[in-house]
Motif scaffolding. Structure first.
Motif, mmCIF file in Angstrom:
data_model
loop_
_atom_site.group_PDB
_atom_site.id
_atom_site.type_symbol
_atom_site.label_atom_id
_atom_site.label_comp_id
_atom_site.label_asym_id
_atom_site.label_seq_id
_atom_site.Cartn_x
_atom_site.Cartn_y
_atom_site.Cartn_z
ATOM 1 N N LEU A 134 -12.734 -23.420 8.183
ATOM 2 C CA LEU A 134 -11.316 -24.042 7.811
ATOM 3 C C LEU A 134 -10.478 -22.766 7.436
ATOM 4 O O LEU A 134 -9.765 -22.293 8.151
ATOM 5 N N VAL A 135 -10.776 -22.098 6.893
ATOM 6 C CA VAL A 135 -10.064 -20.167 6.631
ATOM 7 C C VAL A 135 -9.841 -19.484 7.848
ATOM 8 O O VAL A 135 -8.735 -19.528 7.964
ATOM 9 N N LEU B 222 -7.833 -21.211 9.849
ATOM 10 C CA LEU B 222 -5.914 -21.796 8.770
ATOM 11 C C LEU B 222 -5.327 -20.321 9.288
ATOM 12 O O LEU B 222 -4.045 -20.019 9.780
ATOM 13 N N LEU B 223 -5.689 -18.983 9.090
ATOM 14 C CA LEU B 223 -5.838 -17.866 9.017
ATOM 15 C C LEU B 223 -5.034 -17.431 10.218
ATOM 16 O O LEU B 223 -4.080 -16.843 10.869
ATOM 17 N N MET C 61 -12.619 -31.051 11.366
ATOM 18 C CA MET C 61 -11.973 -31.226 10.589
ATOM 19 C C MET C 61 -12.088 -32.897 9.437
ATOM 20 O O MET C 61 -12.469 -32.970 8.086
ATOM 21 N N GLY D 32 3.468 -21.723 13.559
ATOM 22 C CA GLY D 32 4.337 -22.519 13.227
ATOM 23 C C GLY D 32 3.724 -23.529 13.370
ATOM 24 O O GLY D 32 2.540 -23.780 13.698
ATOM 25 N N HIS D 33 4.456 -24.888 13.285
ATOM 26 C CA HIS D 33 4.370 -26.433 13.493
ATOM 27 C C HIS D 33 3.462 -26.235 15.405
ATOM 28 O O HIS D 33 2.451 -27.019 15.114
ATOM 29 N N TRP E 17 -3.836 -26.803 17.924
ATOM 30 C CA TRP E 17 -4.895 -25.906 17.339
ATOM 31 C C TRP E 17 -5.657 -27.531 17.016
ATOM 32 O O TRP E 17 -6.349 -28.193 17.202
ATOM 33 N N LEU E 18 -5.111 -28.824 15.999
ATOM 34 C CA LEU E 18 -5.511 -29.566 15.878
ATOM 35 C C LEU E 18 -5.856 -30.308 16.711
ATOM 36 O O LEU E 18 -6.474 -31.875 16.402
ATOM 37 N N LEU F 159 -15.729 -22.420 5.388
ATOM 38 C CA LEU F 159 -15.753 -20.700 6.129
ATOM 39 C C LEU F 159 -14.620 -20.741 7.858
ATOM 40 O O LEU F 159 -13.740 -20.230 7.765
ATOM 41 N N ALA G 197 -1.896 -21.005 11.491
ATOM 42 C CA ALA G 197 -0.675 -21.360 10.610
ATOM 43 C C ALA G 197 -0.490 -20.484 10.805
ATOM 44 O O ALA G 197 1.014 -21.041 10.748
ATOM 45 N N ARG G 198 -0.140 -18.599 10.949
ATOM 46 C CA ARG G 198 0.902 -18.048 11.196
ATOM 47 C C ARG G 198 2.100 -18.833 12.347
ATOM 48 O O ARG G 198 3.125 -18.003 12.590
ATOM 49 N N VAL H 7 -0.024 -25.135 14.892
ATOM 50 C CA VAL H 7 -1.007 -25.962 14.091
ATOM 51 C C VAL H 7 -1.108 -26.876 15.223
ATOM 52 O O VAL H 7 -2.657 -27.614 15.790
#
Lengths: 140, 130
Positions: free
Chosen positions: A55-56, A59-60, A83, A66-67, A73-74, A53, A63-64, A70
Motif C-alpha cells: 500500500l505504501v 500510494l507513493l 485492497m 491526482g484523481h 490504479w484502483l 508495504l 497518489a501524486r 488513482v
C-alpha cells in the motif's frame, strides 16, 4: 466423595464450590477457543506486513498523479481485490487490538459493554464500506 | 476477616521509571490507536476516489493543509513503528530473541528502522508531490 476427602481432609475445596467455580467459568475462558482471537491477531498481522508495504509503495507511485491516476490504479481488478483483502485483514486486526485495549483499561460494566460494541460495529462497518468501495471502483 | 484492606497494585506506573521496554510497549498500543483513526481516513479516501474528482480534490486539499500533513507524518511513523515492532512481537511469539540483551537490541533496531523508513517515505512522497 470419600475419594476427594482423602486428598483434601480439611475440605478446603468442597464439591459445591468446585461446581459453582466451573459454572462461573463456562463461556468466559478457554472452552477450546481461548486462543482463537490471539491466533487471528497474529495471522492478520502476518498478512498485513506485505499488504501494507504494498500500500505504501503503491500510494507513493500513484497518489501524486491526482484523481485520474488513482482511479486508474484502483480500477485494476488485481488492485481492487488486493485492497479488499488488505481492508479485511486491517479491520479484523484493528477490531481485536482495540478490544484488548478496552478490556485492559475500561472496567465499568456498562461503559465496557458499550465500548466493545462500538469497536465491533465500527470496525465491521468500516470494513464493509472499504471493501465494497474498492470492488465498486474496479467492477462497476 | 479483614479482607477489605486495599492491596498494593502492580505495576504502579506513577512510580515506575520509564525504560526502553516499557516505553516501546505502550508506544505499540498508542500507535495502534492512531492507526485505527488513520484507517478511517483510508476508507474515506477510497470513498472520495469513488465519488469523483470534486470529492477527491477536497480530500487532497485537506491532506495538503498543515494539519493534514502533520497527521500524515504521524500516521506514517505510527505505521512503520507498529509494523516493525509487530514483527518483533511475532519473533517473540516464535521464541526468538527473548533474552534481555536481544530485547534491547531489537528495541533500538525497531526505533532506528521505523525512523529511517518514515524519513524515506516522507522524502519520496514530497519529491514531485506538488
Amino acid at each position: 466423595m470419600s475419594e476427594w476427602h482423602r486428598r483434601d481432609p480439611l475440605n478446603r475445596n468442597p464439591a459445591s464450590a468446585r461446581a459453582s467455580a466451573l459454572y462461573r467459568a463456562i463461556g468466559l475462558g478457554s472452552a477450546k477457543s481461548g486462543a482463537h482471537h490471539w491466533w487471528l491477531q497474529r495471522m492478520t498481522a502476518v498478512a498485513l506486513v506485505p499488504l501494507l508495504l504494498w500500500l505504501v509503495v503503491s500510494l507513493l507511485a500513484h497518489a501524486r498523479g491526482g484523481h485520474q491516476a488513482v482511479a486508474l490504479w484502483l480500477g485494476r481488478p488485481a488492485v481492487a481485490v488486493t485492497m479488499a483483502v488488505l481492508l479485511v485483514a486491517l479491520f479484523w486486526h484493528m477490531k481485536l487490538g482495540l478490544r484488548v485495549i478496552v478490556e485492559d483499561y475500561v472496567h465499568a460494566d456498562r461503559v465496557k459493554f458499550a465500548a466493545l460494541a462500538a469497536v465491533d460495529l465500527v470496525c465491521v462497518a468500516l470494513m464493509a464500506i472499504g471493501v465494497f468501495t474498492s470492488l465498486y471502483l474496479a467492477f462497476r | 476477616m479483614a479482607t477489605t484492606r486495599l492491596r498494593p497494585r502492580s505495576p504502579d506506573i506513577q512510580i515506575y521509571r520509564p525504560q526502553l521496554t516499557s516505553v516501546l510497549s505502550i508506544l505499540h498500543r498508542i500507535t495502534g490507536v492512531l492507526l485505527s483513526v488513520g484507517s478511517v481516513l483510508l476508507v474515506a479516501w477510497l470513498v472520495a476516489v469513488a465519488d469523483g474528482g470534486d470529492a477527491y480534490a477536497m480530500a487532497d486539499r485537506w491532506l495538503h493543509s498543515w494539519v493534514g500533513m502533520l497527521l500524515l507524518l504521524g500516521w506514517i511513523f505510527a505505521l512503520f513503528y507498529h509494523l516493525c515492532n509487530g514483527i518483533r512481537h511475532l519473533a517473540w511469539d516464535l521464541d526468538f530473541g527473548f533474552e534481555l540483551g536481544s530485547i534491547y537490541r531489537s528495541g533500538w533496531t525497531v526505533v532506528a528502522v521505523s525512523v529511517i523508513l518514515t524519513l524515506l517515505t516522507w522524502t519520496l512522497g514530497l519529491a514531485g508531490g506538488e
